[in-house]
Design an enzyme around this catalytic site. Structure first.
Site, PDB file in Angstrom:
ATOM      1  N   PHE A 100      82.242  86.548  68.361  1.00 15.58           N
ATOM      2  CA  PHE A 100      81.579  86.540  67.052  1.00 15.58           C
ATOM      3  C   PHE A 100      80.913  87.867  66.721  1.00 15.58           C
ATOM      4  CE2 PHE A 100      77.750  85.825  69.576  1.00 15.58           C
ATOM      5  CZ  PHE A 100      76.777  86.486  68.845  1.00 15.58           C
ATOM      6  N   LYS A 103      93.076  84.776  66.806  1.00 10.16           N
ATOM      7  CA  LYS A 103      92.196  83.591  66.836  1.00 10.16           C
ATOM      8  C   LYS A 103      90.768  84.134  66.898  1.00 10.16           C
ATOM      9  CE  LYS A 103      89.796  81.188  68.893  1.00 10.16           C
ATOM     10  NZ  LYS A 103      88.369  81.040  68.463  1.00 10.16           N
ATOM     11  N   GLU A 127      85.040  81.164  65.791  1.00  7.43           N
ATOM     12  CA  GLU A 127      84.843  80.128  64.771  1.00  7.43           C
ATOM     13  C   GLU A 127      83.459  80.248  64.127  1.00  7.43           C
ATOM     14  OE1 GLU A 127      85.027  79.958  67.992  1.00  7.43           O
ATOM     15  OE2 GLU A 127      84.232  78.117  68.862  1.00  7.43           O
ATOM     16  N   CYS A 137      77.911  93.991  73.071  1.00 10.52           N
ATOM     17  CA  CYS A 137      78.268  94.117  74.491  1.00 10.52           C
ATOM     18  C   CYS A 137      77.940  95.508  74.993  1.00 10.52           C
ATOM     19  CB  CYS A 137      79.737  93.825  74.695  1.00 10.52           C
ATOM     20  SG  CYS A 137      80.765  95.074  73.945  1.00 10.52           S
ATOM     21  N   GLU A 183      73.409  87.844  81.357  1.00  6.54           N
ATOM     22  CA  GLU A 183      73.336  88.461  80.027  1.00  6.54           C
ATOM     23  C   GLU A 183      72.489  87.580  79.104  1.00  6.54           C
ATOM     24  OE1 GLU A 183      77.043  88.207  77.740  1.00  6.54           O
ATOM     25  OE2 GLU A 183      76.730  90.288  77.134  1.00  6.54           O
TER      26      GLU A 183
HETATM   27  P1  NAD Z   1      82.552  83.410  73.654  1.00  7.42           P
HETATM   28  O1  NAD Z   1      83.062  83.649  75.034  1.00  7.42           O
HETATM   29  O2  NAD Z   1      81.707  82.233  73.389  1.00  7.42           O
HETATM   30  O3  NAD Z   1      83.781  83.296  72.622  1.00  7.42           O
HETATM   31  C1  NAD Z   1      84.829  84.239  72.609  1.00  7.42           C
HETATM   32  C2  NAD Z   1      86.106  83.552  72.155  1.00  7.42           C
HETATM   33  O4  NAD Z   1      86.446  82.533  73.088  1.00  7.42           O
HETATM   34  C3  NAD Z   1      85.971  82.863  70.798  1.00  7.42           C
HETATM   35  O5  NAD Z   1      87.112  83.127  70.039  1.00  7.42           O
HETATM   36  C4  NAD Z   1      85.829  81.396  71.150  1.00  7.42           C
HETATM   37  O6  NAD Z   1      86.365  80.539  70.179  1.00  7.42           O
HETATM   38  C5  NAD Z   1      86.618  81.277  72.429  1.00  7.42           C
HETATM   39  N1  NAD Z   1      86.104  80.220  73.300  1.00  7.42           N
HETATM   40  C6  NAD Z   1      84.837  79.734  73.320  1.00  7.42           C
HETATM   41  N2  NAD Z   1      84.730  78.768  74.255  1.00  7.42           N
HETATM   42  C7  NAD Z   1      85.939  78.659  74.847  1.00  7.42           C
HETATM   43  C8  NAD Z   1      86.436  77.859  75.915  1.00  7.42           C
HETATM   44  N3  NAD Z   1      85.664  76.982  76.559  1.00  7.42           N
HETATM   45  N4  NAD Z   1      87.721  78.033  76.265  1.00  7.42           N
HETATM   46  C9  NAD Z   1      88.502  78.915  75.654  1.00  7.42           C
HETATM   47  N5  NAD Z   1      88.074  79.704  74.641  1.00  7.42           N
HETATM   48  C10 NAD Z   1      86.802  79.593  74.247  1.00  7.42           C
HETATM   49  O7  NAD Z   1      81.817  84.784  73.231  1.00  7.42           O
HETATM   50  P2  NAD Z   1      80.910  85.040  71.950  1.00  7.42           P
HETATM   51  O8  NAD Z   1      79.618  84.341  72.121  1.00  7.42           O
HETATM   52  O9  NAD Z   1      81.699  84.830  70.715  1.00  7.42           O
HETATM   53  O10 NAD Z   1      80.679  86.610  72.081  1.00  7.42           O
HETATM   54  C11 NAD Z   1      79.655  87.172  72.842  1.00  7.42           C
HETATM   55  C12 NAD Z   1      80.156  87.560  74.228  1.00  7.42           C
HETATM   56  O11 NAD Z   1      81.229  88.487  74.123  1.00  7.42           O
HETATM   57  C13 NAD Z   1      79.091  88.275  75.028  1.00  7.42           C
HETATM   58  O12 NAD Z   1      79.185  87.845  76.357  1.00  7.42           O
HETATM   59  C14 NAD Z   1      79.474  89.742  74.905  1.00  7.42           C
HETATM   60  O13 NAD Z   1      79.007  90.578  75.934  1.00  7.42           O
HETATM   61  C15 NAD Z   1      80.951  89.627  74.918  1.00  7.42           C
HETATM   62  N6  NAD Z   1      81.578  90.805  74.348  1.00  7.42           N
HETATM   63  C16 NAD Z   1      82.231  91.649  75.197  1.00  7.42           C
HETATM   64  C17 NAD Z   1      82.813  92.800  74.710  1.00  7.42           C
HETATM   65  C18 NAD Z   1      83.545  93.717  75.618  1.00  7.42           C
HETATM   66  O14 NAD Z   1      84.342  94.502  75.135  1.00  7.42           O
HETATM   67  N7  NAD Z   1      83.337  93.674  76.932  1.00  7.42           N
HETATM   68  C19 NAD Z   1      82.742  93.090  73.335  1.00  7.42           C
HETATM   69  C20 NAD Z   1      82.061  92.196  72.502  1.00  7.42           C
HETATM   70  C21 NAD Z   1      81.496  91.047  73.021  1.00  7.42           C
END
Ligand code: NAD
Length: 500
Positions: free
Chosen positions: A150, A174, A177, A282, A384
């Site tokens: 997100f 994808k 959401e 991140c 985190e």
């Molecule tokens: P998230 O892991 O909750 O969601 C990421 C994606 O995974 C979304 O599209 C979501 O729909 C999907 N998802 C969620 N739950 C799932 C499940 N149980 N099984 C399969 N798919 C699932 O992450 P977020 O809260 O949207 O984003 C924040 C996180 O992303 C933080 O941990 C941040 O550090 C990380 N991030 C990392 C980078 C990087 O390049 N290393 C960049 C940006 C964000």
């Protein structure tokens, strides 16, 4: 209620409208502003069918033609930047200037993709053996997919589809959401820019859709960015299904402050890097490591008044330093981490809990927090938080400061603030982290270099964008050719050929 739908064009199958819906919030108001359709395997099937129909023709275009679509897309995004920034900020909560930055960092990758004819040129060896030439080419994988978080709803999709599509793939995105509208607008603008239908599609959803993507035999590669546990899961399941997978995860980036650093500069940089975008980056800098007690005291003295001056406002307030976090659940999670830090014995110098913004009392706002005397044993340090919380971990000397980020489970980014070139050089060479800033608080590499962390911040071998991105979205084919000029040369066909 407004429904945010998939962007699937080029499929004649009927949409699956009975799917579940999820709320999309307005974080400034704390209310629901729309609902997004959570897709199913049947929705993915429609997207895959359209992608399969479109991709061979797209790949057959010469790369210059594909680049022209990227040039047109860049111009269209620039023309719509105000609309996109407002849309992004209204679902994510980041302030408008930051939303523009999110879009611009994505456009930087599109600019890189505009140069795809140059970077796709293969290798060639003339005369590798008698009458033999060898050449290699990079070919697209077919259909690639991206699953995005997100916190950068414009930049991260563009990191992925910009390079994948320029390389000749069709792409299924994808997005999160929680803020799904900007990715849909980007897909519409790609169509307007001349991308054929089926080349970039957006399917919404949660785990059900992610699993369908990971299991689909027609999808050759999956790029994921999100939290580490899910990144690891995506990596394992995708690889088990025979796909190429890169999965970027969470982070806990440290800023090392050496005794010779310019502390005013450091405080200025830290304020933005720790609290900007409410800490939902991140590459945020949520841990500061002053080296030596005198540095720690001097830094703390300057940080406290600087934090008091931070202005929290709604995301369209041009004077606000940062806006609300993305939703109520995330607000509760961040506040629970603050309580955990207190329970573990860290000193909560500034407490951002209980903050309310007048006129927006239901919004998902959190004030800035500062902890001192945080130790590596604390869970609130090891995990985190992803909110506007800065943790100070005091180090006695350079070696201890170097070991903190090096031994942390995450290894995304790190920064060192110093005037000492030798210390900086030594730090950059020895630290066990993927991206390093020297007097640069958020060292996100430019688009033509590559983005990627180490340890639990990334699973898989290839980074995002730049040449690493091109490698990820293509496969190499190597051709060894000989054009005989007459009679057989009499060599023994049963022996492994050598060029000797
Ligand atoms: P998230 O892991 O909750 O969601 C990421 C994606 O995974 C979304 O599209 C979501 O729909 C999907 N998802 C969620 N739950 C799932 C499940 N149980 N099984 C399969 N798919 C699932 O992450 P977020 O809260 O949207 O984003 C924040 C996180 O992303 C933080 O941990 C941040 O550090 C990380 N991030 C990392 C980078 C990087 O390049 N290393 C960049 C940006 C964000």
């Amino acid at each position: 209620m407004r429904i945010i739908d998939h962007h699937i064009v080029g499929s004649t199958a009927n949409p699956h409208t009975a799917a579940r819906l999820a709320d999309v919030f307005d974080p400034n108001a704390g209310s629901v502003q729309a609902q997004v359709r959570l897709g199913t395997a049947a929705d993915l099937e429609r997207a895959v069918a359209a992608a399969q129909a479109a991709q061979p023709g797209w790949a057959a275009n010469n790369p210059q033609r594909r680049a022209r679509v990227m040039f047109a897309f860049k111009a269209l995004v620039e023309a719509h930047v105000d609309e996109l920034a407002h849309l992004l900020s209204s679902e994510h909560g980041k302030v408008l200037a930051d939303a523009r930055g999110d879009i611009q960092r994505g456009l930087d990758v599109i600019e890189f993709a505009c140069g795809i004819p140059h970077v796709l040129k293969g290798e060639y060896t003339q005369g590798a053996g008698p009458g033999i030439d060898v050449y290699s080419m990079r070919q697209p994988l077919g259909i690639g997919a991206g699953i995005t978080p997100f916190n950068f709803p414009a930049m991260i999709p563009m990191w992925m589809f910009g390079v994948a599509i320029a390389c000749g793939n069709a792409f299924i995105l994808k997005p999160s959401e929680r803020d799904p509208s900007v990715p849909v607008r980007l897909a519409e603008l790609m169509r307007e820019a001349g991308a054929p239908e089926g080349i970039l599609q957006v399917v919404h959803g949660d785990k059900e859709m992610v699993d369908a993507i990971l299991d689909h035999p027609a999808i050759g590669a999956v790029s994921f960015v999100g939290s580490s546990d899910i990144a690891h899961y995506v990596y394992r399941r995708g690889v088990a299904a025979g796909k190429r997978v890169q999965a970027m995860g969470g982070a806990k980036n440290h800023g090392i402050v050496m005794p010779d650093a310019d502390l005013d500069q450091v405080v200025n940089e830290l304020s933005g890097a720790a609290f900007g975008s409410a800490g939902e980056r991140c590459m945020a800098l949520p841990v500061v490591v002053p080296v030596g007690a005198a540095t720690a005291e001097a830094l703390r003295e300057k940080l406290v008044p600087a934090i008091a001056k931070l202005r929290i406002g709604i995301s369209t307030d041009r004077d606000a330093d940062y806006g609300p976090v993305v939703n109520a659940a995330h607000k509760a999670r961040v506040e629970a981490w603050i309580q955990k830090g207190v329970d573990e014995g860290a000193e909560l110098v500034v407490d951002g809990r209980g903050f309310t913004l007048q006129g927006h009392e239901a919004g998902f706002f959190i004030g800035p927090s500062l902890f001192d005397h945080v130790t590596p044993a604390m869970e609130s340090y090891r995990e985190e938080i992803f909110g506007p919380v800065l943790q100070m971990v005091r180090a006695a000397d350079f070696e201890e400061a170097l070991s903190l980020p090096s031994q942390h489970q995450y290894g995304n980014g790190v920064a060192i603030f110093t005037r000492n070139g030798h210390a900086a050089r030594e730090f950059a060479a020895r630290v066990n982290v993927g991206m390093v800033g020297i007097n640069v608080p958020i060292p996100v590499p430019v688009a033509y270099h590559s983005f990627g962390g180490w340890k639990r911040s990334a699973f898989g071998d290839t980074n995002q964008h730049g040449m690493e991105g091109v490698k990820f979205w293509t496969k190499v084919k190597t051709i060894t050719q000989r054009w005989p000029d007459g009679a057989p040369d009499g060599s023994n066909a049963f022996v492994i050929p050598t060029m000797g």
